[in-house]
Motif scaffolding. Structure first.
Motif, mmCIF file in Angstrom:
data_model
loop_
_atom_site.group_PDB
_atom_site.id
_atom_site.type_symbol
_atom_site.label_atom_id
_atom_site.label_comp_id
_atom_site.label_asym_id
_atom_site.label_seq_id
_atom_site.Cartn_x
_atom_site.Cartn_y
_atom_site.Cartn_z
ATOM 1 N N THR A 133 0.843 -1.199 0.000
ATOM 2 C CA THR A 133 0.000 0.000 0.000
ATOM 3 C C THR A 133 0.876 1.246 0.000
ATOM 4 N N ARG A 134 1.978 1.194 0.748
ATOM 5 C CA ARG A 134 2.917 2.313 0.756
ATOM 6 C C ARG A 134 3.392 2.604 -0.675
ATOM 7 N N ARG A 135 3.782 1.551 -1.384
ATOM 8 C CA ARG A 135 4.270 1.711 -2.752
ATOM 9 C C ARG A 135 3.197 2.354 -3.627
ATOM 10 N N ARG A 136 1.968 1.890 -3.461
ATOM 11 C CA ARG A 136 0.874 2.452 -4.262
ATOM 12 C C ARG A 136 0.674 3.927 -3.984
ATOM 13 N N ILE A 137 0.664 4.279 -2.690
ATOM 14 C CA ILE A 137 0.464 5.677 -2.314
ATOM 15 C C ILE A 137 1.586 6.529 -2.898
ATOM 16 N N GLU A 138 2.827 6.058 -2.735
ATOM 17 C CA GLU A 138 3.968 6.846 -3.195
ATOM 18 C C GLU A 138 3.961 6.999 -4.711
ATOM 19 N N GLU A 139 3.634 5.926 -5.413
ATOM 20 C CA GLU A 139 3.628 5.997 -6.877
ATOM 21 C C GLU A 139 2.488 6.866 -7.398
ATOM 22 N N ALA A 140 1.339 6.782 -6.730
ATOM 23 C CA ALA A 140 0.173 7.514 -7.233
ATOM 24 C C ALA A 140 0.252 9.007 -6.920
ATOM 25 N N THR A 141 0.871 9.367 -5.775
ATOM 26 C CA THR A 141 0.783 10.767 -5.357
ATOM 27 C C THR A 141 2.138 11.461 -5.266
ATOM 28 N N GLY A 142 3.229 10.709 -5.385
ATOM 29 C CA GLY A 142 4.552 11.308 -5.342
ATOM 30 C C GLY A 142 5.015 11.725 -3.956
ATOM 31 N N ILE A 143 4.276 11.359 -2.906
ATOM 32 C CA ILE A 143 4.725 11.728 -1.557
ATOM 33 C C ILE A 143 5.528 10.571 -0.955
ATOM 34 N N LYS A 144 6.209 10.834 0.163
ATOM 35 C CA LYS A 144 6.851 9.765 0.910
ATOM 36 C C LYS A 144 5.884 9.389 2.029
#
Lengths: 144, 436
Positions: B223-234
């Motif tokens: 889920t972390r990977r998805r969030i980071e890839e989709a929104t560009g945040i850490k």
């Protein structure tokens, strides 16, 4: 541009789902030319040809539906016995497979339109045109 | 975004031997303190046949009895407090979904310790003065909102206390006030991103958001990977429970485990069945002892979270032990036909499948004598084919991958996006109809 854009939607097989889809299109003033529903247990796929596919896709996408655009052919079919045979036989002899098809009759012209999704759209276009069969364009669909 | 290395370099980088010495001193005084101040602990120690003077070194910790969540419930509301009300400056109350709620009290110093812990944590992920931290956790009895709020103010960041809900306004304020960080549950952030997209706003391109501090529910690296890839945040993991104060610790920029401040808490991992301490690196139940908390100190409190400890020094230079990703709480575990399943395992499988949306729900039911598990997933436009056969094979593929990891057969139901209820707080991942 002979190929036309069909809109496909993923829908759950539940009361009211079709209503939600058609309301979204109706609110946007998008008119449905032809429609078919394929069902598989819990879910189904609605496929349709509309007068303004870009707008139709956009309002459904923005409305949160899972929607995709698929290239299909709208083949003019003589509204007489043997009309369908002529088309599918031409495709069959050329080894083009029809994934699915659905037809509708227009009020203005004395002809029917057969919407087909095939495995090789370029080849299908070529062999159908070669056999003297007419394919409807996007503009023609819009004007019906 | 400004970069600050350490909030308290002396403590955060203290050599491990010195930390151990500090812990030993604090443990010894804490044991005396609870014995003298809390009738509950005096009684509990008596039952276990232990007196404060028996605790001479850290190794003597195992002589002390455990404290359980049920103890807090049984002594509701304030039977476990070590100080009278005139020393308490705040209460927080945890939701009592099963039985009575639990009440936690704080002295002024307790609030200070809590804020200090978060000040170190927020600094370790690069936040500080000049940042705008949007606190999207609930404010009120829940510890998330006020906890983050105090920590963020302490480091001199600007707090935007949105709390939960009113998602469109959250997004508008995020844009207009330039939030650089957000703290909320990971499932709520996914919802925010989804609503933003519908509003035609890209978190990556149209906001200043750089960092997410996500917790209060178990979530996976996938889920972390998805969030980071989709929104560009850490996206950083935050941990803490109301009994410990609230949210307290986060990962550092290395994203390699959550640093638990040893001067504040003593942690152990035990075998939940035998109660024996497990060596570092082995997965077991987390047990904490408070070292610097006075209203309601806890000795060997069994939180119920399953995790492992990593004592290797971190690349960030901090010497404090790290909790590796929390697998889930023993209460979250579901047993399907005798096999233990954690929702986080289901999540880690689903989030690797691009055709599947970010939200999911597990429904457990009983058909005759047999447990059945159904996993509901939303079909995204990524890879959506209008051919029925492709959709059927997608659901089969998901089922097969779940079976591979869980060793349990799950029926997969494909649903439309937006069908699975979105939560503004903790997401409801499991509906167990067997209990009704």
């Amino acid at each position: 541009m002979v190929a036309i854009k069909q809109i496909s939607l993923f829908v759950e097989n539940k009361p009211g789902r079709m209503a939600k889809v058609s309301k979204t299109l109706s609110d946007a003033g998008v008119n449905i030319r032809a429609l078919t529903v394929a069902e598989a247990g819990d879910f189904g796929v609605i496929r349709m040809v509309v007068d303004d596919p870009e707008k139709g896709y956009k309002v459904l996408h923005d409305g949160g539906f899972t929607v995709s655009e698929t290239e299909v052919l709208a083949v003019e079919m003589k509204d007489i016995p043997g009309g369908l045979y002529e088309i599918v036989n031409t495709l069959g002899e050329s080894e083009v497979n029809v994934d699915y098809a659905y037809a509708f009759v227009t009020t203005k012209a004395e002809r029917a339109l057969l919407i087909i999704r095939v495995d090789n759209i370029e080849k299908a276009k070529k062999v159908l045109t070669g056999a003297g069969i007419k394919l409807a364009t996007k503009d023609e669909i819009q004007k019906i | 975004m400004a970069m600050f290395d350490y909030w308290n370099p002396q403590i955060e980088r203290m050599p491990r031997e010195d930390l151990a010495k500090l812990q030993e001193d604090r443990l010894k005084s804490m044991v005396h303190y609870v014995y003298d101040h809390s009738p509950f602990y005096k009684e509990r120690f008596k039952e276990a046949g232990v007196v404060p003077s028996d605790i001479k070194a850290l190794a003597d910790l195992v002589k002390l009895p455990f404290t359980y969540k049920v103890d807090l419930r049984n002594t509701y509301p304030t039977g476990m407090f070590s100080l009278p009300r005139n020393r308490i400056v705040r209460y927080h109350v945890s939701s009592g979904t099963t039985g009575k709620p639990t009440v936690v009290g704080y002295t002024k110093d307790d609030i200070e310790m809590w804020s200090d812990s978060l000040a170190r944590a927020l600094t370790s992920i690069g936040l500080g003065r000049g940042d705008v931290i949007q606190v999207g956790y609930g404010y009120g009895l829940f510890t998330g909102g006020l906890g983050l709020h105090y920590g963020a103010e302490k480091i001199g960041a600007t707090v935007l206390p949105t709390g939960t809900g009113n998602t469109e306004r959250q997004i508008m304020l995020m844009q207009d006030l330039g939030s650089t960080a957000i703290a909320c549950t990971p499932s709520y952030f996914l919802h925010i991103a989804e609503v933003a997209e519908r509003m035609g706003i890209s978190i990556r391109d149209d906001t200043s958001l750089k960092v997410g501090v996500f917790g209060a529910e178990p979530w996976s690296d996938e889920t972390r990977r998805r969030i980071e890839e989709a929104t560009g945040i850490k996206a950083y993991d935050i941990f803490g429970t109301s009994e410990m104060s609230g949210p307290l610790f986060t990962e550092c920029r290395e994203q390699s485990g959550i640093h638990v401040w040893s001067d504040m808490f003593l942690i152990e991992v035990i075998d939940p069945k035998t109660g024996e301490q497990l060596p570092d690196g082995e997965t077991g139940e987390l047990v904490i002892t408070t070292l610097n908390k006075w209203a309601i100190p806890l000795i060997r409190y069994r939180i119920g979270d399953l995790t492992k400890i990593n004592c290797e020094p971190c690349a960030c230079g901090r010497t404090h032990p790290r909790l590796m990703r929390i697998l889930g709480r023993t209460d979250d575990m579901i047993v399907i036909r005798g096999i233990n399943v954690f929702p986080s395992q289901v999540e880690s499988v689903l989030m690797t499948i691009p055709e599947v949306g970010d939200h999911y729900q597990i429904i457990v039911d009983r058909k005759g004598p047999l447990d059945i598990m159904k996993v509901m997933v939303e079909v995204t436009e990524t890879g959506f084919s209008d051919k029925i056969a492709d959709l059927m094979s997608l659901s089969k593929r998901i089922s097969k991958e779940l079976k591979g990891v869980l060793n349990v057969v799950a029926d997969v139901e494909l649903v439309e996006p937006g069908t699975i209820p979105r939560s503004e707080g903790k997401a409801v991942r499991v509906i167990d109809k067997r209990k009704v």
